[in-house]
Write a protein that holds these residues in place. Structure first.
Motif, mmCIF file in Angstrom:
data_model
loop_
_atom_site.group_PDB
_atom_site.id
_atom_site.type_symbol
_atom_site.label_atom_id
_atom_site.label_comp_id
_atom_site.label_asym_id
_atom_site.label_seq_id
_atom_site.Cartn_x
_atom_site.Cartn_y
_atom_site.Cartn_z
ATOM 1 N N LYS A 1 0.835 -1.198 0.000
ATOM 2 C CA LYS A 1 0.000 0.000 0.000
ATOM 3 C C LYS A 1 0.872 1.252 0.000
ATOM 4 C CE LYS A 1 -3.219 2.551 2.963
ATOM 5 N NZ LYS A 1 -3.960 2.570 4.245
ATOM 6 N N ARG A 2 1.910 1.248 0.834
ATOM 7 C CA ARG A 2 2.803 2.392 0.901
ATOM 8 C C ARG A 2 3.523 2.607 -0.428
ATOM 9 N NH1 ARG A 2 7.771 3.496 0.979
ATOM 10 N NH2 ARG A 2 8.644 5.301 2.054
ATOM 11 N N GLY A 3 3.937 1.500 -1.075
ATOM 12 C CA GLY A 3 4.599 1.611 -2.362
ATOM 13 C C GLY A 3 3.702 2.247 -3.406
ATOM 14 N N TYR A 4 2.426 1.869 -3.375
ATOM 15 C CA TYR A 4 1.450 2.450 -4.311
ATOM 16 C C TYR A 4 1.274 3.938 -4.014
ATOM 17 C CZ TYR A 4 -2.999 2.895 -6.889
ATOM 18 O OH TYR A 4 -3.992 3.268 -7.760
ATOM 19 N N TYR A 5 1.109 4.259 -2.749
ATOM 20 C CA TYR A 5 0.894 5.647 -2.356
ATOM 21 C C TYR A 5 2.090 6.513 -2.741
ATOM 22 C CZ TYR A 5 -0.313 9.628 0.598
ATOM 23 O OH TYR A 5 -0.627 10.882 1.051
ATOM 24 N N PHE A 6 3.298 6.022 -2.462
ATOM 25 C CA PHE A 6 4.479 6.816 -2.779
ATOM 26 C C PHE A 6 4.608 7.024 -4.282
ATOM 27 C CE2 PHE A 6 8.973 7.458 -3.735
ATOM 28 C CZ PHE A 6 9.239 8.552 -2.926
ATOM 29 N N ALA A 7 4.298 5.989 -5.075
ATOM 30 C CA ALA A 7 4.372 6.112 -6.534
ATOM 31 C C ALA A 7 3.394 7.175 -7.032
ATOM 32 C CB ALA A 7 4.072 4.764 -7.191
ATOM 33 N N VAL A 8 2.209 7.227 -6.414
ATOM 34 C CA VAL A 8 1.211 8.227 -6.787
ATOM 35 C C VAL A 8 1.686 9.627 -6.421
ATOM 36 C CG1 VAL A 8 -1.112 9.074 -6.261
ATOM 37 C CG2 VAL A 8 -0.742 6.636 -6.670
ATOM 38 N N VAL A 9 2.204 9.780 -5.200
ATOM 39 C CA VAL A 9 2.699 11.081 -4.753
ATOM 40 C C VAL A 9 3.866 11.534 -5.629
ATOM 41 C CG1 VAL A 9 3.840 12.307 -2.860
ATOM 42 C CG2 VAL A 9 1.911 10.791 -2.383
ATOM 43 N N GLU A 10 4.787 10.625 -5.907
ATOM 44 C CA GLU A 10 5.950 10.951 -6.729
ATOM 45 C C GLU A 10 5.527 11.402 -8.118
ATOM 46 O OE1 GLU A 10 10.329 8.969 -7.216
ATOM 47 O OE2 GLU A 10 8.612 7.654 -7.497
ATOM 48 N N ASP A 11 4.539 10.723 -8.691
ATOM 49 C CA ASP A 11 4.068 11.072 -10.031
ATOM 50 C C ASP A 11 3.417 12.455 -10.035
ATOM 51 O OD1 ASP A 11 3.325 9.988 -12.877
ATOM 52 O OD2 ASP A 11 1.453 10.794 -12.082
ATOM 53 N N SER A 12 2.597 12.738 -9.038
ATOM 54 C CA SER A 12 1.915 14.033 -9.015
ATOM 55 C C SER A 12 2.888 15.168 -8.737
ATOM 56 C CB SER A 12 0.785 14.026 -7.976
ATOM 57 O OG SER A 12 1.285 13.856 -6.675
ATOM 58 N N VAL A 13 3.891 14.919 -7.894
ATOM 59 C CA VAL A 13 4.892 15.943 -7.607
ATOM 60 C C VAL A 13 5.747 16.229 -8.837
ATOM 61 C CG1 VAL A 13 7.008 16.378 -6.301
ATOM 62 C CG2 VAL A 13 4.956 15.603 -5.125
ATOM 63 N N ALA A 14 5.989 15.210 -9.656
ATOM 64 C CA ALA A 14 6.762 15.412 -10.885
ATOM 65 C C ALA A 14 6.091 16.458 -11.772
ATOM 66 C CB ALA A 14 6.897 14.090 -11.636
#
Length: 208
Positions: A58-71
């Motif tokens: 779950k954390r991996g999914y969340y971080f990937a989402v946050v990283e993508d939006s911050v990009a």
């Protein structure tokens, strides 16, 4: 890589991108703790195991989402290089506020450091800060590299921007344009102060 392997790779990348797009909608205004893996899978219309396959947890999914939006935020700050410097600074600040407004959960995660002391989120926050400082420096001085004292001043301003933006999200009755004008005025004061302490970074002339 043969055509079959290439097709499989492209399909896998597409599926991952689709899951991230779904996650961005889910986490736009919903916190990490408020969503379970079952919730995420149901909204994505996939088996829960598929999310584990691509993101491990779950954390991996969340971080990937946050990283993508911050990009997206970082890319916006680095764009529009053809604009006049003052206008570019305005657009960078406005883009920052727009991002916070439309990605509130991700913004809060990055600015507050995530769940506990999350080293990945901390590293992401520092990368975002450095890019924003560089974008402001380039807009103000025409270069991304500036003396350390000037950088410290801009970092202090950016810390104030983070705090102001976090509080503004709790008071949506304030127009974004008003908050942007406030932050631009605060930046002008910071640049004037930098000019006093760092002669090689003179305060830019006011926008016409």
């Amino acid at each position: 890589m043969n055509s079959t392997q290439q097709f499989a790779t492209e399909r896998s990348q597409l599926r991952r991108a689709e899951l991230i797009a779904t996650g961005r909608k889910l986490f736009a205004d919903t916190s990490y703790d408020a969503l379970s893996m079952d919730d995420m899978a149901r909204h994505a219309g996939v088996a829960k195991g598929l999310i584990y396959y691509y993101f491990k947890s779950k954390r991996g999914y969340y971080f990937a989402v946050v990283e993508d939006s911050v990009a997206e935020l970082v890319a916006r700050a680095a764009s529009d290089t053809e604009l006049p410097r003052a206008e570019r600074v305005h657009r960078t600040i406005d883009g920052y506020l727009l991002y916070a407004q439309h990605h509130q959960a991700a913004f809060r995660t990055v600015v507050t450091g995530g769940v506990g002391f999350d080293t990945q989120v901390q590293a992401l926050r520092e990368a975002v800060r450095e890019e924003l400082i560089a974008a402001i420096a380039e807009g103000a001085y025409g270069r991304r590299g500036i003396p350390q004292l000037a950088r410290l001043a801009l970092l202090g301003w950016l810390s104030a921007v983070e705090s102001v933006t976090l509080d503004w999200l709790n008071h949506p009755e304030l127009a974004r344009e008003t908050v942007r004008s406030l932050l631009v005025r605060m930046l002008r004061n910071t640049l004037d102060t930098v000019g006093e302490f760092v002669p090689e970074c003179p305060s830019p002339p006011p926008a016409a």
